[in-house]
Motif scaffolding. Structure first.
Motif, short mmCIF file in Angstrom:
data_model
loop_
_atom_site.label_atom_id
_atom_site.label_comp_id
_atom_site.label_asym_id
_atom_site.label_seq_id
_atom_site.Cartn_x
_atom_site.Cartn_y
_atom_site.Cartn_z
N MET A 134 88.39 -4.84 18.96
CA MET A 134 87.96 -3.90 17.83
C MET A 134 86.26 -3.95 17.86
O MET A 134 85.77 -4.80 17.61
N ALA A 135 85.83 -2.71 17.87
CA ALA A 135 84.20 -2.78 17.88
C ALA A 135 83.69 -2.76 16.38
O ALA A 135 84.67 -2.72 15.36
N ASN A 136 82.58 -3.57 16.47
CA ASN A 136 82.03 -3.76 14.83
C ASN A 136 81.02 -2.78 14.94
O ASN A 136 80.14 -2.47 15.82
N VAL A 170 64.15 -10.61 18.47
CA VAL A 170 65.36 -10.40 17.67
C VAL A 170 66.27 -11.61 17.31
O VAL A 170 66.06 -12.53 18.33
N THR A 171 66.72 -11.83 16.19
CA THR A 171 67.43 -13.13 15.71
C THR A 171 68.87 -12.74 15.82
O THR A 171 69.12 -11.88 15.00
N SER A 172 69.74 -13.37 16.47
CA SER A 172 71.04 -13.00 16.12
C SER A 172 71.76 -13.75 15.23
O SER A 172 71.11 -14.64 14.54
N LYS A 173 73.02 -13.56 15.03
CA LYS A 173 73.62 -14.01 13.50
C LYS A 173 73.77 -15.60 13.98
O LYS A 173 73.87 -16.46 12.89
N ASP A 174 73.89 -15.78 15.19
CA ASP A 174 74.00 -17.59 15.52
C ASP A 174 72.58 -18.19 15.75
O ASP A 174 72.46 -19.06 16.17
N SER A 178 64.12 -7.01 27.93
CA SER A 178 63.58 -7.35 29.11
C SER A 178 61.99 -7.82 28.84
O SER A 178 61.29 -7.40 28.13
N ASP A 179 61.84 -8.91 29.78
CA ASP A 179 60.76 -9.61 29.71
C ASP A 179 60.28 -9.78 31.14
O ASP A 179 61.04 -8.90 32.11
N ASP A 180 59.08 -10.27 31.53
CA ASP A 180 58.68 -10.36 33.09
C ASP A 180 59.82 -10.97 34.09
O ASP A 180 59.86 -10.80 35.32
N ILE A 181 60.98 -12.02 33.51
CA ILE A 181 61.75 -12.66 34.33
C ILE A 181 63.24 -11.96 34.47
O ILE A 181 63.79 -11.89 35.42
N LYS A 182 63.77 -11.45 33.13
CA LYS A 182 64.94 -11.27 33.12
C LYS A 182 65.20 -10.12 32.03
O LYS A 182 64.44 -9.77 31.32
N THR A 183 66.21 -9.51 31.98
CA THR A 183 66.88 -8.57 31.31
C THR A 183 68.08 -9.10 30.54
O THR A 183 68.99 -9.54 31.22
N GLU A 184 68.25 -9.17 29.15
CA GLU A 184 69.25 -9.59 28.42
C GLU A 184 69.77 -8.43 27.52
O GLU A 184 69.21 -7.48 27.33
N GLN A 185 71.05 -8.55 27.30
CA GLN A 185 71.84 -7.54 26.47
C GLN A 185 72.42 -8.44 25.23
O GLN A 185 72.94 -9.49 25.13
N LEU A 186 72.03 -7.85 23.96
CA LEU A 186 72.66 -8.25 22.69
C LEU A 186 73.51 -7.36 21.99
O LEU A 186 72.87 -6.35 21.70
N LEU A 187 74.88 -7.62 21.60
CA LEU A 187 75.45 -6.76 20.93
C LEU A 187 74.91 -6.14 19.43
O LEU A 187 74.35 -7.27 18.74
N LEU A 188 74.69 -5.10 19.25
CA LEU A 188 73.88 -4.74 18.25
C LEU A 188 74.46 -5.02 16.86
O LEU A 188 73.61 -5.69 15.73
N SER A 189 75.83 -5.09 16.89
CA SER A 189 76.52 -5.83 15.63
C SER A 189 76.17 -7.33 15.44
O SER A 189 76.49 -7.70 14.19
N ALA A 243 49.58 -0.30 14.99
CA ALA A 243 49.95 -1.24 13.61
C ALA A 243 51.57 -0.72 12.88
O ALA A 243 52.19 -1.68 12.55
N GLN A 244 51.53 0.45 12.88
CA GLN A 244 52.47 1.23 12.11
C GLN A 244 53.72 1.06 12.82
O GLN A 244 55.03 1.16 12.35
N HIS A 245 53.64 0.76 14.32
CA HIS A 245 55.06 0.48 15.10
C HIS A 245 55.36 -0.94 14.96
O HIS A 245 56.56 -1.25 15.36
N ASN A 246 54.73 -1.77 13.98
CA ASN A 246 55.15 -3.19 13.73
C ASN A 246 56.05 -3.02 12.51
O ASN A 246 55.52 -2.82 11.34
N PHE A 247 57.12 -3.88 12.54
CA PHE A 247 57.91 -4.11 11.26
C PHE A 247 58.86 -5.07 11.41
O PHE A 247 59.11 -5.81 12.47
N SER A 248 59.55 -5.58 10.47
CA SER A 248 60.56 -6.52 10.41
C SER A 248 61.77 -6.01 9.54
O SER A 248 61.58 -5.72 8.34
N ILE A 249 63.05 -6.23 9.88
CA ILE A 249 64.15 -5.63 9.12
C ILE A 249 65.31 -7.01 9.36
O ILE A 249 65.45 -7.23 10.43
N THR A 250 65.90 -7.29 8.13
CA THR A 250 66.84 -7.93 8.01
C THR A 250 68.30 -7.47 7.63
O THR A 250 68.05 -6.84 6.58
N TRP A 251 69.39 -7.48 8.06
CA TRP A 251 70.73 -7.13 7.72
C TRP A 251 71.33 -8.21 7.26
O TRP A 251 71.46 -9.27 7.66
#
Length: 84
Positions: free
Chosen positions: A1-3, A25-29, A52-63, A76-84
């Motif tokens: 089931m999708a979250n 990005v910080t994951s729930k774990d 993506s960085d210079d070496i690899k591309t990773e994928q993280l589940l949005l939920s 500067a306006q493109h910088n922000f931090s949000i926590t769920w």
């Protein structure tokens, strides 16, 4: 089931991908990902943030994202931090 995530949260992910923002990005774990937000991919009815960085591309589940930070971007306006 999708979250599911909220529409507001999804908008933040779309914005960083559209701008190709430098993100942290910080994951729930509590795993930390650094790189450029490049895309949101749909895999088996679940959405993943592609980072993506210079070496690899990773994928993280949005939920599984706990904190999204756009840091070190030239506009500067493109910088922000949000926590769920």
């Amino acid at each position: 089931m999708a979250n599911n995530i909220s529409c507001d949260a999804h908008d933040y992910f779309e914005i960083v991908c559209m701008r190709r923002s430098l993100i942290k990005v910080t994951s729930k774990d509590n795993k930390i990902y650094h790189g450029i937000a490049t895309d949101i991919k749909l895999v088996e009815k679940q959405e993943y943030l592609q980072i993506s960085d210079d070496i690899k591309t990773e994928q993280l589940l949005l939920s599984e994202v706990k904190t999204l930070e756009a840091l070190g971007n030239t506009i500067a306006q493109h910088n922000f931090s949000i926590t769920w």
